[in-house]
Design an enzyme around this catalytic site. Structure first.
Site, PDB file in Angstrom:
ATOM      1  N   ASP A 246     -15.144  17.588  12.961  1.00 23.68           N
ATOM      2  CA  ASP A 246     -15.496  16.422  12.146  1.00 23.68           C
ATOM      3  C   ASP A 246     -15.655  15.204  13.039  1.00 23.68           C
ATOM      4  O   ASP A 246     -15.227  14.106  12.706  1.00 23.68           O
ATOM      5  CB  ASP A 246     -14.416  16.173  11.092  1.00 23.68           C
ATOM      6  N   ASP A 263      -7.542  12.674  15.080  1.00 20.85           N
ATOM      7  CA  ASP A 263      -7.911  13.295  13.797  1.00 20.85           C
ATOM      8  C   ASP A 263      -8.417  14.713  13.989  1.00 20.85           C
ATOM      9  O   ASP A 263      -9.596  15.009  13.852  1.00 20.85           O
ATOM     10  CB  ASP A 263      -8.964  12.460  13.061  1.00 20.85           C
TER      11      ASP A 263
END
Length: 317
Positions: A246, A263
């Site tokens: 992502d 993340d």
């Protein structure tokens, strides 16, 4: 994995059984949710209840005692700033970032009377929110042993969503541990306790977080340097058989001139996940698009060349 159902609290007798249900006193923590709990969440709530009964006021205005002793702990060699004393305290200093799947808080961990160290506390949400709307593709290749747990995840029951939240936290902690150990530019993973990760805080001593790449407008020379750093980071991941999954300019920080990858809950196994090459190519396209949009020439931000380089590093071609 053990589980139980919460019982309703009441001040009256149960007319059918004649038993008096447990009473919840005003200073005891209320149950966070109903339904079956993961083991990590059960332990966390038990610790909250224990703290409520044994301590009315923590030293230095702290919010809790350290959870270090009950947590999965970060890799060795540990940085010398990591506080491991079981008498340490955690103080929540506020929210750094909110997101659909998790919130990140600034936490100070310290021994009583000492200054301590700043940490980023990433706290995944579970069944109180409709989360992980994109998780089906990322979870391919991650298998759990128990069919009951797999059914709960597939059906997105309350218990299943609890499991998903904990699975994402565990996946991110494992990925960060693995990548930090090989020298990848990621924050040090201090610990995982249920659905909470404590990570190295990337920022200033006053609590100002390092900026995201998306916030910056680098000059051309700095832009080219950051592109090379990003490509090198992706190559390190690929050599471990991983893709970020992502990647964007919003989950890259620039700290003291260095690009740091954050993340990583949706980290993709390029071998086990049949969509691995697709996620890898998308990461590269997102990254190159941002750099080209800031003025980096297309011959430098060459997506085909970088995808080929990463595919080779991963042993896929």
């Amino acid at each position: 994995m053990r589980w139980h159902d919460y019982e309703d609290f009441s001040d009256s007798f149960d007319d059918d059984s004649g038993r008096r249900p447990r009473r919840r006193y005003d200073d005891s923590p209320a149950p966070a949710r109903r339904g079956r709990l993961t083991e990590g969440e059960r332990v966390r709530l038990a610790q909250l209840r224990e703290d409520a009964y044994t301590e009315t006021a923590l030293p230095d205005g702290a919010d809790r005692w350290t959870t270090w002793g009950e947590a999965d702990q970060g890799p060795h060699p540990r940085p010398d700033w990591v506080i491991t004393g079981l008498g340490a305290l955690d103080t929540d200093l506020g929210v750094l970032k909110t997101g659909k799947e998790a919130d990140v808080h600034l936490v100070r961990r310290h021994e009583p009377g000492a200054e301590g160290v700043l940490l980023a506390a990433k706290r995944y949400r579970s069944d109180e929110h409709k989360l992980f709307h994109r998780d089906a593709g990322y979870l391919e290749g991650r298998r759990m042993r128990r069919s009951r747990e797999m059914r709960a995840i597939a059906g997105r029951t309350t218990f299943g969503r609890n499991l998903i939240a904990e699975q994402w936290a565990a996946a991110e902690f494992a990925a960060l541990t693995r990548l930090w150990t090989i020298g990848a530019p990621v924050p040090y993973p201090v610990q995982r306790h249920g659905t909470e990760l404590l990570l190295e805080f990337l920022g200033e001593p006053d609590g100002t977080a390092a900026p995201r790449l998306a916030q910056l407008r680098p000059e051309r020379d700095e832009l080219a340097e950051l592109w090379e750093q990003a490509a090198a980071a992706l190559e390190l991941l690929a050599a471990q058989g991983l893709a970020h999954g992502d990647l964007s300019a919003y989950n890259l920080l620039v700290h003291e001139g260095h690009l740091m990858v954050i993340d990583l809950p949706q980290v993709v196994d390029l071998i086990a996940n049949p969509r691995g090459p697709e996620f890898l190519a998308r990461d590269v396209a997102n990254l190159a698009g941002w750099f080209r949009g800031r003025g980096l020439p297309g011959d430098l931000a060459d997506t085909d060349e970088l995808v080929a380089r990463l595919t080779f590093a991963a042993g896929l071609g």
